[in-house]
Design a protein around this motif. Structure first.
Motif, PDB file in Angstrom:
ATOM      1  N   ALA A 198       0.838  -1.196   0.000  1.00 32.48           N
ATOM      2  CA  ALA A 198       0.000   0.000   0.000  1.00 32.48           C
ATOM      3  C   ALA A 198       0.869   1.240   0.000  1.00 32.48           C
ATOM      4  O   ALA A 198       0.605   2.205  -0.729  1.00 32.48           O
ATOM      5  CB  ALA A 198      -0.915  -0.012   1.228  1.00 32.48           C
ATOM      6  N   THR A 199       1.922   1.199   0.783  1.00 35.30           N
ATOM      7  CA  THR A 199       2.809   2.355   0.866  1.00 35.30           C
ATOM      8  C   THR A 199       3.534   2.572  -0.451  1.00 35.30           C
ATOM      9  O   THR A 199       3.595   3.687  -0.975  1.00 35.30           O
ATOM     10  CB  THR A 199       3.847   2.135   1.978  1.00 35.30           C
ATOM     11  OG1 THR A 199       3.136   1.850   3.162  1.00 35.30           O
ATOM     12  CG2 THR A 199       4.700   3.373   2.184  1.00 35.30           C
ATOM     13  N   LEU A 200       4.030   1.466  -0.973  1.00 34.62           N
ATOM     14  CA  LEU A 200       4.755   1.587  -2.234  1.00 34.62           C
ATOM     15  C   LEU A 200       3.841   2.060  -3.355  1.00 34.62           C
ATOM     16  O   LEU A 200       4.235   2.878  -4.186  1.00 34.62           O
ATOM     17  CB  LEU A 200       5.371   0.229  -2.611  1.00 34.62           C
ATOM     18  CG  LEU A 200       6.666  -0.079  -1.869  1.00 34.62           C
ATOM     19  CD1 LEU A 200       7.062  -1.548  -2.089  1.00 34.62           C
ATOM     20  CD2 LEU A 200       7.792   0.844  -2.333  1.00 34.62           C
ATOM     21  N   SER A 201       2.616   1.590  -3.328  1.00 38.33           N
ATOM     22  CA  SER A 201       1.719   1.965  -4.424  1.00 38.33           C
ATOM     23  C   SER A 201       1.455   3.462  -4.405  1.00 38.33           C
ATOM     24  O   SER A 201       1.339   4.083  -5.449  1.00 38.33           O
ATOM     25  CB  SER A 201       0.411   1.171  -4.363  1.00 38.33           C
ATOM     26  OG  SER A 201      -0.333   1.609  -3.256  1.00 38.33           O
ATOM     27  N   THR A 202       1.419   4.025  -3.206  1.00 35.21           N
ATOM     28  CA  THR A 202       1.225   5.469  -3.145  1.00 35.21           C
ATOM     29  C   THR A 202       2.450   6.172  -3.697  1.00 35.21           C
ATOM     30  O   THR A 202       2.365   7.101  -4.490  1.00 35.21           O
ATOM     31  CB  THR A 202       1.017   5.918  -1.684  1.00 35.21           C
ATOM     32  OG1 THR A 202       0.056   5.064  -1.116  1.00 35.21           O
ATOM     33  CG2 THR A 202       0.584   7.362  -1.611  1.00 35.21           C
ATOM     34  N   ALA A 203       3.611   5.665  -3.236  1.00 32.96           N
ATOM     35  CA  ALA A 203       4.856   6.316  -3.650  1.00 32.96           C
ATOM     36  C   ALA A 203       5.103   6.161  -5.142  1.00 32.96           C
ATOM     37  O   ALA A 203       5.714   7.017  -5.769  1.00 32.96           O
ATOM     38  CB  ALA A 203       6.013   5.732  -2.848  1.00 32.96           C
ATOM     39  N   LEU A 204       4.615   5.053  -5.720  1.00 32.09           N
ATOM     40  CA  LEU A 204       4.931   4.760  -7.114  1.00 32.09           C
ATOM     41  C   LEU A 204       3.799   5.099  -8.081  1.00 32.09           C
ATOM     42  O   LEU A 204       3.879   4.806  -9.264  1.00 32.09           O
ATOM     43  CB  LEU A 204       5.276   3.266  -7.263  1.00 32.09           C
ATOM     44  CG  LEU A 204       6.405   2.758  -6.366  1.00 32.09           C
ATOM     45  CD1 LEU A 204       6.611   1.257  -6.583  1.00 32.09           C
ATOM     46  CD2 LEU A 204       7.690   3.520  -6.644  1.00 32.09           C
ATOM     47  N   ARG A 223      11.199   1.496   7.097  1.00 31.95           N
ATOM     48  CA  ARG A 223      10.796   2.754   6.472  1.00 31.95           C
ATOM     49  C   ARG A 223      11.905   3.315   5.602  1.00 31.95           C
ATOM     50  O   ARG A 223      11.672   3.865   4.539  1.00 31.95           O
ATOM     51  CB  ARG A 223      10.453   3.777   7.558  1.00 31.95           C
ATOM     52  CG  ARG A 223       9.067   3.581   8.125  1.00 31.95           C
ATOM     53  CD  ARG A 223       8.945   4.389   9.400  1.00 31.95           C
ATOM     54  NE  ARG A 223       7.891   3.836  10.216  1.00 31.95           N
ATOM     55  CZ  ARG A 223       6.657   4.343  10.246  1.00 31.95           C
ATOM     56  NH1 ARG A 223       6.336   5.367   9.504  1.00 31.95           N
ATOM     57  NH2 ARG A 223       5.742   3.778  11.002  1.00 31.95           N
ATOM     58  N   ARG A 224      13.133   3.181   6.112  1.00 33.10           N
ATOM     59  CA  ARG A 224      14.253   3.699   5.316  1.00 33.10           C
ATOM     60  C   ARG A 224      14.362   2.960   3.991  1.00 33.10           C
ATOM     61  O   ARG A 224      14.601   3.545   2.951  1.00 33.10           O
ATOM     62  CB  ARG A 224      15.561   3.593   6.111  1.00 33.10           C
ATOM     63  CG  ARG A 224      15.841   4.851   6.944  1.00 33.10           C
ATOM     64  CD  ARG A 224      17.330   5.036   7.157  1.00 33.10           C
ATOM     65  NE  ARG A 224      17.920   3.871   7.785  1.00 33.10           N
ATOM     66  CZ  ARG A 224      18.040   3.731   9.097  1.00 33.10           C
ATOM     67  NH1 ARG A 224      17.625   4.689   9.900  1.00 33.10           N
ATOM     68  NH2 ARG A 224      18.563   2.641   9.610  1.00 33.10           N
ATOM     69  N   ALA A 225      14.096   1.634   4.056  1.00 32.59           N
ATOM     70  CA  ALA A 225      14.179   0.830   2.831  1.00 32.59           C
ATOM     71  C   ALA A 225      13.109   1.264   1.835  1.00 32.59           C
ATOM     72  O   ALA A 225      13.384   1.459   0.641  1.00 32.59           O
ATOM     73  CB  ALA A 225      14.023  -0.652   3.180  1.00 32.59           C
ATOM     74  N   VAL A 226      11.905   1.447   2.338  1.00 34.30           N
ATOM     75  CA  VAL A 226      10.815   1.864   1.452  1.00 34.30           C
ATOM     76  C   VAL A 226      11.118   3.231   0.859  1.00 34.30           C
ATOM     77  O   VAL A 226      10.965   3.466  -0.347  1.00 34.30           O
ATOM     78  CB  VAL A 226       9.475   1.895   2.232  1.00 34.30           C
ATOM     79  CG1 VAL A 226       8.386   2.535   1.366  1.00 34.30           C
ATOM     80  CG2 VAL A 226       9.081   0.493   2.660  1.00 34.30           C
ATOM     81  N   ALA A 227      11.615   4.138   1.731  1.00 34.32           N
ATOM     82  CA  ALA A 227      11.928   5.485   1.263  1.00 34.32           C
ATOM     83  C   ALA A 227      13.013   5.438   0.190  1.00 34.32           C
ATOM     84  O   ALA A 227      12.967   6.174  -0.797  1.00 34.32           O
ATOM     85  CB  ALA A 227      12.367   6.348   2.439  1.00 34.32           C
ATOM     86  N   ALA A 240      12.758   6.770  -3.502  1.00 37.10           N
ATOM     87  CA  ALA A 240      13.669   7.822  -3.959  1.00 37.10           C
ATOM     88  C   ALA A 240      14.342   7.421  -5.261  1.00 37.10           C
ATOM     89  O   ALA A 240      14.499   8.235  -6.169  1.00 37.10           O
ATOM     90  CB  ALA A 240      14.707   8.114  -2.876  1.00 37.10           C
ATOM     91  N   MET A 241      14.725   6.119  -5.349  1.00 31.88           N
ATOM     92  CA  MET A 241      15.366   5.647  -6.579  1.00 31.88           C
ATOM     93  C   MET A 241      14.430   5.804  -7.766  1.00 31.88           C
ATOM     94  O   MET A 241      14.849   6.035  -8.889  1.00 31.88           O
ATOM     95  CB  MET A 241      15.765   4.177  -6.435  1.00 31.88           C
ATOM     96  CG  MET A 241      17.082   4.006  -5.692  1.00 31.88           C
ATOM     97  SD  MET A 241      17.644   2.313  -5.722  1.00 31.88           S
ATOM     98  CE  MET A 241      16.549   1.512  -4.615  1.00 31.88           C
ATOM     99  N   LEU A 242      13.162   5.688  -7.504  1.00 31.12           N
ATOM    100  CA  LEU A 242      12.195   5.790  -8.584  1.00 31.12           C
ATOM    101  C   LEU A 242      11.738   7.234  -8.785  1.00 31.12           C
ATOM    102  O   LEU A 242      10.817   7.515  -9.538  1.00 31.12           O
ATOM    103  CB  LEU A 242      10.999   4.889  -8.279  1.00 31.12           C
ATOM    104  CG  LEU A 242      11.386   3.399  -8.277  1.00 31.12           C
ATOM    105  CD1 LEU A 242      10.295   2.569  -7.619  1.00 31.12           C
ATOM    106  CD2 LEU A 242      11.636   2.909  -9.690  1.00 31.12           C
ATOM    107  N   GLY A 243      12.381   8.133  -8.034  1.00 34.85           N
ATOM    108  CA  GLY A 243      12.096   9.553  -8.230  1.00 34.85           C
ATOM    109  C   GLY A 243      10.760   9.983  -7.688  1.00 34.85           C
ATOM    110  O   GLY A 243      10.144  10.907  -8.192  1.00 34.85           O
ATOM    111  N   ARG A 244      10.311   9.291  -6.697  1.00 35.24           N
ATOM    112  CA  ARG A 244       9.001   9.635  -6.130  1.00 35.24           C
ATOM    113  C   ARG A 244       9.163  10.334  -4.789  1.00 35.24           C
ATOM    114  O   ARG A 244      10.065   9.998  -4.015  1.00 35.24           O
ATOM    115  CB  ARG A 244       8.189   8.364  -5.909  1.00 35.24           C
ATOM    116  CG  ARG A 244       7.838   7.658  -7.185  1.00 35.24           C
ATOM    117  CD  ARG A 244       6.839   8.476  -7.970  1.00 35.24           C
ATOM    118  NE  ARG A 244       6.853   8.094  -9.371  1.00 35.24           N
ATOM    119  CZ  ARG A 244       6.027   8.653 -10.273  1.00 35.24           C
ATOM    120  NH1 ARG A 244       5.192   9.599  -9.921  1.00 35.24           N
ATOM    121  NH2 ARG A 244       6.085   8.269 -11.513  1.00 35.24           N
TER     122      ARG A 244
END
Ligand SMILES: Nc1ncnc2c1ncn2[C@@H]1O[C@H](COP(=O)(O)OP(=O)(O)OP(=O)(O)O)[C@@H](O)[C@H]1O
Ligand SMILES: [Mg+2]
Length: 469
Positions: free
Chosen positions: A25-31, A56-60, A64-68
């Protein structure tokens, strides 16, 4: 997207499992293909349990790598200012804080007062641990009892509890120095100062050490006062001339019976008494009798030689707030002899003595073996008001002291034995009695035997003739 996938778990080190759906869910928002619309609520971070920070750092990092953009996650506050800034909804840099460095004991005592405040508003206060969980410590009250007080903690008093405005008090160490800090919202400088002053007042109004017997020792770069067990000594335990007792009474009356009269007439009630006499005449014993008589109405502070040399200024700072005090300074020769003039400790010692004169209700008793060796500055009136020579006992005194130390029913003519011991001190007489008991047993004592010990000089600690080694 998460609903179309089978649910799996992401296994983190130490078996901390996080449902993959939360992560997804978190990733989907970020991506998400579309940028997060302005004003949209922050994505809700799942709770990753023990691995919160790492996950959280891993998700962030992935985002970040994906520019989100990744929303700032509210991190746990680490400092009291951070915690209070959030609580009061102000920038932490605008908070007001007033700190006081103090000895560890004094900090614990302030923490004791803080606990009194907490007890008044138990349901309203919040407690925070700067740098971790709040910590508590035991404050030694003497007599084998202690009480738990905050040791590293910040207590928040909401508006309308301790004060109309919200305030907080922190007990902490700054660069290793024990401190107490008051915090207020911006603009509250005078309130913060008042909070500290009020806390000290609370302590002084109900000081757990007041009336006790304390020992002053060096510790943590300053002087620490700790309660000690005190053996009760009464006048009957020490044999001294009557006029000496009258001087002692006069000295004590300055903070007891004559205190109010002195104050009404504008006189200071602090006084200094110097007991001079050769080793073993009972000076220390006399200080303990005075301590026994005054403890309770006065707080007794027994000072070690090291404090005498190094921490006198701090000592008199420390005893403020303890109410009327008796300060016992043993063997001041080590700081105040003629040869010490010019030493820092000598100057500090004199300053400290003078300092007491400007405050009320401090009785200082000092002892010395040789008053002639003391620097004249120490004996100047106004430092020690009275210098008493404690003499070795006379014939009647020696008889009375021998009676104290020999079994009461021993068939010994103590008056006769005493007549052989001219010049002996109380400590000498105690040793004559003790040696006689050791040699003959308590039942075997006779006038002849005790007289023999007395005249032989065997009781003296000097090397005995003959080679026993
Ligand atoms: N006048 C006295 N009456 C009764 N006991 C005495 C007397 N003088 C000395 N003593 C005994 O001798 C012991 C040692 O005396 P004390 O330590 O008080 O001497 P002091 O004058 O302080 O000596 P110092 O100068 O060596 O410190 C006392 O604990 C007590 O048992
Ligand atoms: Mg002594």
């Amino acid at each position: 997207m998460s609903s179309s996938r089978p649910e799996r778990s992401l296994t983190l080190p130490d078996d901390g499992a996080v449902p993959a759906t939360d992560l997804a869910a978190t990733l989907s928002t970020a991506l998400a293909d579309d940028p997060i619309p302005r004003g949209a609520p922050d994505p809700v971070w799942p709770d990753f349990g023990d691995h919160d920070e790492a996950a959280r750092r891993a998700v962030a990092a992935v985002a970040a790598m994906l520019g989100r953009p990744v929303p700032d996650r509210p991190r746990e506050p680490r400092t009291s200012s951070e915690w209070l800034g959030r609580l009061w909804d102000v920038d932490e840099s605008t908070l007001v804080n007033v700190s006081r460095d103090m000895s560890r004991t004094l900090q614990r005592l302030h923490a004791y007062a803080l606990q009194r405040w907490v007890d008044r508003h138990p349901d309203d206060v919040a407690v925070f641990g700067p740098g971790g969980a709040p910590q508590r410590a035991a404050l030694d009250l003497g007599n084998g009892t202690s009480v738990s007080v905050p040791a590293v903690a910040t207590v928040h008093f909401p508006a309308g509890t301790a004060y109309d405005t919200a305030v907080a008090v922190e007990v902490a160490y700054r660069y290793g120095t024990p401190t107490i800090t008051a915090f207020t919202p911006p603009g509250g400088l005078s309130l913060a100062e008042r909070v500290l002053a009020d806390l000290t007042r609370t302590l002084e109004a109900d000081h757990p050490y007041r009336g006790g017997v304390l020992s002053a020792r060096p510790g943590n770069g300053t002087v620490e006062l700790t309660p000690v067990r005190h053996t009760v000594q009464v006048r009957g335990d020490v044999v001294l001339p009557a006029d000496l007792w009258r001087e002692v009474d006069l000295f004590c009356s300055s903070v007891t019976t004559r205190r109010d009269a002195l104050r009404a007439l504008g006189h200071t009630t602090s006084r200094g008494l110097l007991l001079a006499g050769k080793p073993g005449v009972g000076k220390t014993k006399l200080t303990r009798v005075i301590a026994t008589e005054l403890a309770g109405p006065l707080t007794v502070v027994l000072v070690t030689a090291e404090v005498l040399r190094t921490w006198m200024t701090e000592l008199y700072e420390e005893i403020r707030g303890l109410g009327p005090c008796l300060v016992v300074l043993e063997e001041i020769d080590s700081v105040a002899s003629k040869g010490s003039r010019g030493d820092t400790s000598f100057a500090e010692f004199l300053d400290a003595l003078d300092g007491t004169r400007s405050s009320d209700d401090v009785l200082t008793v000092a002892t010395t073996n040789d008053p002639d060796a003391l620097d004249p500055a120490v004996k100047r009136p106004g430092r020690f008001d009275t210098i008493i020579e404690v003499p070795p006992p006379d014939q009647a005194g020696r008889t009375a002291i021998l009676r104290l130390f020999l079994p009461p029913d021993a068939p010994v003519d103590v008056d006769l034995v005493a007549s052989y011991l001219d010049g002996a001190t109380g400590a000498d007489l105690r040793e004559v009695a003790r040696r006689s008991i050791l040699e003959h047993g308590p039942e075997g004592l006779t006038t002849g035997r005790v007289a023999d010990v007395a005249t032989s000089g065997r009781w003296k600690p000097a090397p005995v003739a003959g080679n026993y080694l």
